[in-house]
Design an enzyme around this catalytic site. Sequence first.
Site, PDB file in Angstrom:
ATOM      1  N   HIS A 187     -25.837  -3.718 -32.877  1.00 53.58           N
ATOM      2  CA  HIS A 187     -24.402  -4.019 -33.137  1.00 53.58           C
ATOM      3  C   HIS A 187     -23.575  -2.830 -32.672  1.00 53.58           C
ATOM      4  CE1 HIS A 187     -21.151  -5.794 -35.955  1.00 53.58           C
ATOM      5  NE2 HIS A 187     -20.578  -4.852 -35.226  1.00 53.58           N
ATOM      6  N   HIS A 211     -19.815  -1.503 -30.538  1.00 56.92           N
ATOM      7  CA  HIS A 211     -18.538  -1.707 -29.839  1.00 56.92           C
ATOM      8  C   HIS A 211     -18.396  -0.648 -28.765  1.00 56.92           C
ATOM      9  CE1 HIS A 211     -17.184  -4.528 -32.941  1.00 56.92           C
ATOM     10  NE2 HIS A 211     -17.862  -3.742 -33.763  1.00 56.92           N
ATOM     11  N   LEU A 212     -18.318  -1.095 -27.516  1.00 56.97           N
ATOM     12  CA  LEU A 212     -18.154  -0.146 -26.402  1.00 56.97           C
ATOM     13  C   LEU A 212     -16.728  -0.110 -25.882  1.00 56.97           C
ATOM     14  CD1 LEU A 212     -21.244  -0.521 -24.017  1.00 56.97           C
ATOM     15  CD2 LEU A 212     -20.690   1.396 -25.508  1.00 56.97           C
ATOM     16  N   ARG A 213     -15.903  -1.098 -26.283  1.00 60.19           N
ATOM     17  CA  ARG A 213     -14.542  -1.231 -25.722  1.00 60.19           C
ATOM     18  C   ARG A 213     -14.633  -1.392 -24.196  1.00 60.19           C
ATOM     19  NH1 ARG A 213     -13.745  -2.175 -30.981  1.00 60.19           N
ATOM     20  NH2 ARG A 213     -13.267  -0.352 -32.228  1.00 60.19           N
ATOM     21  N   ASN A 221     -15.399  -8.234 -28.973  1.00 59.44           N
ATOM     22  CA  ASN A 221     -14.011  -8.251 -29.470  1.00 59.44           C
ATOM     23  C   ASN A 221     -13.111  -7.331 -28.648  1.00 59.44           C
ATOM     24  OD1 ASN A 221     -15.320  -5.996 -30.638  1.00 59.44           O
ATOM     25  ND2 ASN A 221     -13.996  -5.992 -32.440  1.00 59.44           N
ATOM     26  N   LYS A 267     -20.791 -14.440 -31.342  1.00 62.10           N
ATOM     27  CA  LYS A 267     -20.247 -13.742 -32.504  1.00 62.10           C
ATOM     28  C   LYS A 267     -19.184 -14.562 -33.214  1.00 62.10           C
ATOM     29  CE  LYS A 267     -19.743 -10.344 -35.251  1.00 62.10           C
ATOM     30  NZ  LYS A 267     -19.570  -8.923 -35.264  1.00 62.10           N
ATOM     31  N   HIS A 303     -19.625 -11.753 -38.749  1.00 61.08           N
ATOM     32  CA  HIS A 303     -18.855 -10.835 -39.601  1.00 61.08           C
ATOM     33  C   HIS A 303     -18.589 -11.625 -40.878  1.00 61.08           C
ATOM     34  CE1 HIS A 303     -15.996  -7.519 -40.530  1.00 61.08           C
ATOM     35  NE2 HIS A 303     -15.642  -8.440 -41.409  1.00 61.08           N
ATOM     36  N   HIS A 319     -23.734  -5.914 -40.335  1.00 61.09           N
ATOM     37  CA  HIS A 319     -23.277  -4.799 -41.176  1.00 61.09           C
ATOM     38  C   HIS A 319     -23.138  -5.176 -42.653  1.00 61.09           C
ATOM     39  CE1 HIS A 319     -19.507  -6.847 -40.436  1.00 61.09           C
ATOM     40  NE2 HIS A 319     -19.179  -6.190 -39.345  1.00 61.09           N
ATOM     41  N   LEU A 375     -14.640  -1.931 -41.830  1.00 62.65           N
ATOM     42  CA  LEU A 375     -14.808  -3.238 -42.462  1.00 62.65           C
ATOM     43  C   LEU A 375     -16.192  -3.778 -42.142  1.00 62.65           C
ATOM     44  CD1 LEU A 375     -11.273  -4.714 -41.817  1.00 62.65           C
ATOM     45  CD2 LEU A 375     -12.277  -4.162 -44.044  1.00 62.65           C
ATOM     46  N   ASP A 378     -22.711  -0.496 -35.607  1.00 60.71           N
ATOM     47  CA  ASP A 378     -21.293  -0.883 -35.707  1.00 60.71           C
ATOM     48  C   ASP A 378     -20.403   0.294 -35.308  1.00 60.71           C
ATOM     49  OD1 ASP A 378     -19.071  -2.479 -36.100  1.00 60.71           O
ATOM     50  OD2 ASP A 378     -19.012  -2.140 -38.262  1.00 60.71           O
ATOM     51  N   HIS A 419     -12.079   4.281 -32.454  1.00 60.68           N
ATOM     52  CA  HIS A 419     -10.621   4.128 -32.505  1.00 60.68           C
ATOM     53  C   HIS A 419     -10.040   5.524 -32.304  1.00 60.68           C
ATOM     54  CE1 HIS A 419     -10.317  -0.023 -34.064  1.00 60.68           C
ATOM     55  NE2 HIS A 419     -11.429   0.253 -34.713  1.00 60.68           N
ATOM     56  N   ALA A 424      -9.578  -0.004 -38.721  1.00 57.19           N
ATOM     57  CA  ALA A 424     -10.899  -0.038 -39.356  1.00 57.19           C
ATOM     58  C   ALA A 424     -11.981   0.218 -38.319  1.00 57.19           C
ATOM     59  CB  ALA A 424     -11.122  -1.389 -40.011  1.00 57.19           C
TER      60      ALA A 424
HETATM   61  C1  NCD Z   1     -14.921  -3.101 -35.792  1.00 56.19           C
HETATM   62  C2  NCD Z   1     -14.060  -2.719 -34.565  1.00 56.19           C
HETATM   63  O1  NCD Z   1     -13.320  -1.737 -34.647  1.00 56.19           O
HETATM   64  O2  NCD Z   1     -14.159  -3.404 -33.540  1.00 56.19           O
HETATM   65  N1  NCD Z   1     -14.393  -2.426 -36.948  1.00 56.19           N
HETATM   66  C3  NCD Z   1     -15.029  -2.226 -38.140  1.00 56.19           C
HETATM   67  O3  NCD Z   1     -14.398  -1.732 -39.064  1.00 56.19           O
HETATM   68  N2  NCD Z   1     -16.302  -2.517 -38.317  1.00 56.19           N
HETATM   69  C4  NCD Z   1     -14.958  -4.595 -35.946  1.00 56.19           C
HETATM   70  C5  NCD Z   1     -16.076  -5.105 -36.833  1.00 56.19           C
HETATM   71  O4  NCD Z   1     -17.249  -4.884 -36.545  1.00 56.19           O
HETATM   72  O5  NCD Z   1     -15.819  -5.751 -37.853  1.00 56.19           O
HETATM   73 ZN    ZN Z   2     -18.665  -4.294 -35.468  1.00 57.70          ZN
HETATM   74 ZN    ZN Z   3     -17.536  -6.851 -38.200  1.00 56.51          ZN
END
Ligand code: NCD
Ligand code: ZN
Ligand code: ZN
Length: 356
Positions: free
Chosen positions: A25, A27-29, A53, A111, A148, A186, A231, A259, A263, A275
């Site tokens: 899990h 996030h690479l953006r 996302n 997802k 999620h 998560h 989150l 996760d 940010h 978050a």
């Molecule tokens: C994640 C994100 O920033 O993309 N943020 C988080 O708080 N976990 C989104 C997610 O996994 O719910």
């Molecule tokens: Zn996530």
């Molecule tokens: Zn999530």
Amino acid sequence: MVRHAKISIMKNNSILTIRRPDDWHLHLRDGELMAGVLADTAKQFARAIIMPNLKPPVTLVSQAEAYRARILKALPDGVDFQPLMTLYLTEATAPDEILRAKHSGFIHGVKLYPAGATTHSDAGVRDLSQCDGALRALEETGLPLLVHAEVTNPEVDIFDREAVFLEEILRPTLDRYPTLKVVVEHITTKQAVEFVSKGEDRVAATLTAHHLLYNRNAIFQGGIRPHLYCLPVLKREAHRQALLQAATSGSVRYFLGTDSAPHARHTKENACGCAGCYTAYSALELYVEAFDSVNALAHFEGFASLHGPAFYGLPVNEGHVRLQRTPSEVPAHLVRGGIEFIPLRAGEALAWSLLD
Ligand code: NCD
Ligand code: ZN
Ligand code: ZN
């Protein structure tokens, strides 16, 4: 045959050798930022499930293919890393798109973001009954639904949203789709641990390092700490204990998913902060510290390197990584793609160091 984790008995500076792990899990953006954070993950993990996302979200196979190509192009020379792509489920996702995803060979899950539940989830699902065709296509293909698991009803207390989702949304969904495979992403509560442990083999869960190491007091220790806000939000200590017990139990239903969610510093240190915790920088060191805290190093390799591939039907990785129980320090801040980030544990010590 899978070789078992080797722990050299050298007391304080023990070395733990495990098969190269994966992050299930992440996030690479996108863009320069993606290129900046990718190296933090690729230095530890062979593969990662890449969350869809983005803005706009990755809803089509063609978008996932293009995103994958951008990730591969951004990899530093000689770095061996495989992005495992996902699609973002919407109420408009066509069953055919799920079939195409399966045939692509590079998409490994779809997802589900309840609309409004988390970062970049506004294009997500308001009413899951609108996704019947897509969910049946998931059953047909065997692709897992990655969830999620929080309700979005503002009347439900934020600390209860996961437990309520599991009973009110996920349980009936599993009943309605009897062969649907699900990863509860998560997880943060003892209710989630019970749900997964007592459920069927087709349901698994990922656990983050921060939910294994911190409880909700940490968010408020000495003042508000926005870099610990994610989150689902951190929960009370009894929940952390249940998560730690599940992760270290040896059960194949639990595996590593950081996760890690970058940010920019100014968007977290803000009147309305985003978050997400940036944990990729020292993910393995953080996880191994959690396992070591309950003398469960023997179960770390299963959690990090074996259970995920088994659930996703993928081979385990070649090669190994080594961790040593000697302290290291996390920088006070990081700059990635020209943007400043505050990683988890910034400016503080880690009990373990990644070797190699
Ligand atoms: C994640 C994100 O920033 O993309 N943020 C988080 O708080 N976990 C989104 C997610 O996994 O719910
Ligand atoms: Zn996530
Ligand atoms: Zn999530």
